[in-house]
Write a protein that holds these residues in place. Structure first.
Motif, PDB file in Angstrom:
ATOM      1  N   THR A  44       0.810  -1.221   0.000  1.00  0.00           N
ATOM      2  CA  THR A  44       0.000   0.000   0.000  1.00  0.00           C
ATOM      3  C   THR A  44       0.847   1.277   0.000  1.00  0.00           C
ATOM      4  O   THR A  44       0.369   2.328   0.399  1.00  0.00           O
ATOM      5  N   CYS A  45       2.099   1.189  -0.404  1.00  0.00           N
ATOM      6  CA  CYS A  45       2.963   2.383  -0.490  1.00  0.00           C
ATOM      7  C   CYS A  45       3.070   3.068   0.878  1.00  0.00           C
ATOM      8  O   CYS A  45       3.021   4.287   0.979  1.00  0.00           O
ATOM      9  N   ALA A  46       3.189   2.250   1.934  1.00  0.00           N
ATOM     10  CA  ALA A  46       3.152   2.817   3.282  1.00  0.00           C
ATOM     11  C   ALA A  46       4.392   2.512   4.118  1.00  0.00           C
ATOM     12  O   ALA A  46       4.560   3.109   5.175  1.00  0.00           O
ATOM     13  N   CYS A  47       5.268   1.585   3.674  1.00  0.00           N
ATOM     14  CA  CYS A  47       6.342   1.171   4.588  1.00  0.00           C
ATOM     15  C   CYS A  47       7.743   1.323   4.010  1.00  0.00           C
ATOM     16  O   CYS A  47       8.704   1.479   4.759  1.00  0.00           O
TER      17      CYS A  47
END
Lengths: 109, 455
Positions: A44-47
């Motif tokens: 999710t392009c979060a980490c």
């Protein structure tokens, strides 16, 4: 038609995998347990744990990161960011990526 | 990997309303007419006042004394009473809170043993019901294949790329207009508030434009959306508001079938898979109704909380003004340190042990991501707001297949807004001491008022 993708790890290992177009680079690596590419957030392009450096010969096909966007902002947090940096979760594999080579970037999380 | 249904869709979600209209005096009047009563926490009235005002120290103490998974007795956990927004039978259901990242990840990634279905109680029921009948459309309260089908549907129009288009052509212009309006108010000597003059109108304008809601009816939808969102604590009012919203969107669905537009409602009625519509008319209306509070209520509150924290730590705001590329760092630290969405429920489908705590089949778990985001095993000095800290991803939007489908939109709204602040408002300050800004609520944390000034 399946395509071929090579992951190169910092330890010098090479993992050549077959992929179906439409799959993400992150999922291909995680599903095949490529060392160092974690994909912690699930894609999710979060980490930032699916960071790769795209081989110079392939960055034109894959495309550079969009300046100022979510992916760019996340990569900006890492000293290892280069002009060939991408997040595997944001690369959807296509037929013209057959033979793609990427270097796995292992961050000190 | 989930089946990629994207290429089978008949609709083109990338073309949904990329441009915004109506940024003029009419929008100004809409903002001014939003009743102050709507800017409140949905569950404040049902909470212990100390928990509502600041749950962090209380729950940190529970974690330190009782561990990362804590069993409750009649809604009291380690001596701290928490709200029962899910409407579960506290006397008849073993209930737990989850306070650690490792435990949270173990639960949300194990969708076979920790179920979403029924975990949201009255809130989930109210969102999925139309005129008393359940219409299964909400991914949050579905598991397995039905969930994956709906998730594909949502991901197609909420993915990073389509959101990026909207951040440039929809969110940016709205935000710039609101900033100009706010500066004009301040220069006239009027008060300005980041809740009322920025976060709330930005998210309502952006989401309602995407959906295709008539803009002159915005205040009505703000009120109905809020009541639906609060259904867990006022089931009757929530059901009434839900029916009213359903009627409106059902009528709009019929209009889109006759005359397609460039909005999400059109996508809802045209999206196809295997030559069949993905959603029928009722499901399309329910999806629109679900997105209204889901995409607005948590987002405006989260945006306001992030802006509050960065302005409360003035030197870090100055850093962002000097280097706007730090905006994503600031957004992630804001999401970690002070998220709006504070809780996530699950139901255990078999006996098991998590975090050393025995969970029986049927046990109800409330994950407190507001607290897991401050897990000292993952972050150094977790109770300090520091955009320069070593980055580790937070859990505000959760992980796994049920992670928030709207997280890209929320992040882009926050990032776009902060970057524009850095560009246009380097001299913006809080008008009161940060400690005097009241934040309330548990299920969703809400800043009531954030007055600002120019210096």
């Amino acid at each position: 038609m399946p395509i071929s993708v090579e992951f190169r790890t910092p330890e010098g290992e090479s993992h050549v995998l077959e992929a179906e177009p439409g799959e993400t680079l992150r999922n291909l690596a995680v599903d095949n347990m490529v060392p160092g590419l974690i994909g912690e957030c699930g894609g999710t392009c979060a980490c930032g744990t699916c960071h790769v450096h795209v081989d110079p010969e392939w960055i034109g096909i894959v495309g550079e990161v969009e300046e100022g966007g979510l992916e760019d902002g996340l990569l900006y947090m890492f000293e290892s960011k280069s002009d060939r940096s991408r997040l595997g979760c944001q690369i959807e594999l296509t037929e013209d990526m057959d033979g793609l080579k990427v270097d796995v970037v292992v961050e000190d999380f | 990997m989930q089946e990629a249904a994207v290429h089978d869709f008949g609709g083109d979600p990338g073309l949904i309303n990329p441009d915004v209209e109506g940024l003029d005096g009419s929008f100004d009047r809409i903002i001014q007419e939003i009743p102050q009563t709507l800017i409140r926490a949905a569950d404040d009235w049902a909470l212990d006042p100390a928990v509502s005002a600041d749950p962090y120290p209380l729950l940190k103490d529970v974690r330190d004394r009782c561990g990362y998974v804590v069993r409750g007795e009649n809604g009291v956990f380690g001596g701290v009473p928490l709200s029962n927004n899910w409407g579960i039978d506290l006397a008849g259901t073993p209930h737990f809170i989850v306070l650690g990242v490792e435990e949270q990840d173990a639960i949300v990634k194990d969708t076979g043993r920790f179920r979403n279905e029924d975990a949201y109680g009255a809130l989930g029921t109210a969102q999925g019901v139309a005129h008393g009948e359940m219409v299964g459309t909400i991914p949050t309260v579905n598991d397995g294949q039905p969930h994956d089908f709906l998730r594909d549907f949502y991901d197609t129009f909420l993915n990073v790329n389509t959101m990026a288009v909207r951040s440039r052509r929809l969110i940016g212009p709205i935000c710039e207009w609101l900033i100009e309006r706010m500066v004009a108010r301040l220069k006239r000597g009027d008060a300005a508030c980041l809740v009322r003059d920025l976060a709330l109108p930005l998210t309502y304008k952006a989401m309602s434009t995407m959906l295709g809601v008539p803009q002159d009816e915005l205040p009505t939808f703000v009120a109905l959306g809020e009541k639906l969102f609060s259904a867990g604590v006022n089931v009757e009012e929530g059901a009434k508001a839900g029916d009213a919203l359903f009627d409106f969107f059902y009528s709009e669905v019929q209009k889109r079938k006759r005359e397609p537009g460039k909005d999400a409602l059109t996508y809802f009625v045209t999206a196809r898979k295997d030559d069949e519509r993905m959603l029928n008319d009722a499901q399309a209306a329910i999806t629109a109704r679900f997105i209204l509070p889901a995409g607005i209520e948590t987002t405006w509150r989260g945006l306001a909380l992030m802006l509050l924290q960065i302005l409360a730590h003035r030197e870090q705001y100055d850093d962002v003004c000097q280097d706007p590329m730090l905006a994503r760092r600031a957004v992630e630290e804001g999401l970690r340190y002070a998220p709006s969405g504070f809780v996530t429920p699950r139901l255990a489908s078999e006996d098991m042990v998590v975090g050393g705590c025995e969970i029986p089949e049927g046990g109800h778990l409330t994950i407190l991501q507001g607290i897991t985001n401050r897990d000292p095993r993952r972050w150094e000095n977790p109770d300090v707001f520091d955009i320069h800290r070593k980055f580790k991803s937070n859990r505000t939007f959760n992980t796994g297949v049920h992670s928030c489908a709207g997280q890209h939109l929320a992040r882009l709204e926050m990032m776009t807004c902060l970057q524009l602040f850095a560009e246009h408002l380097p001299n913006l300050h809080l008008a009161i001491e940060p400690e005097r800004v009241e934040i309330r609520g548990f299920q969703v944390r809400t800043p009531l008022r954030i007055p600002v000034c120019l210096k």
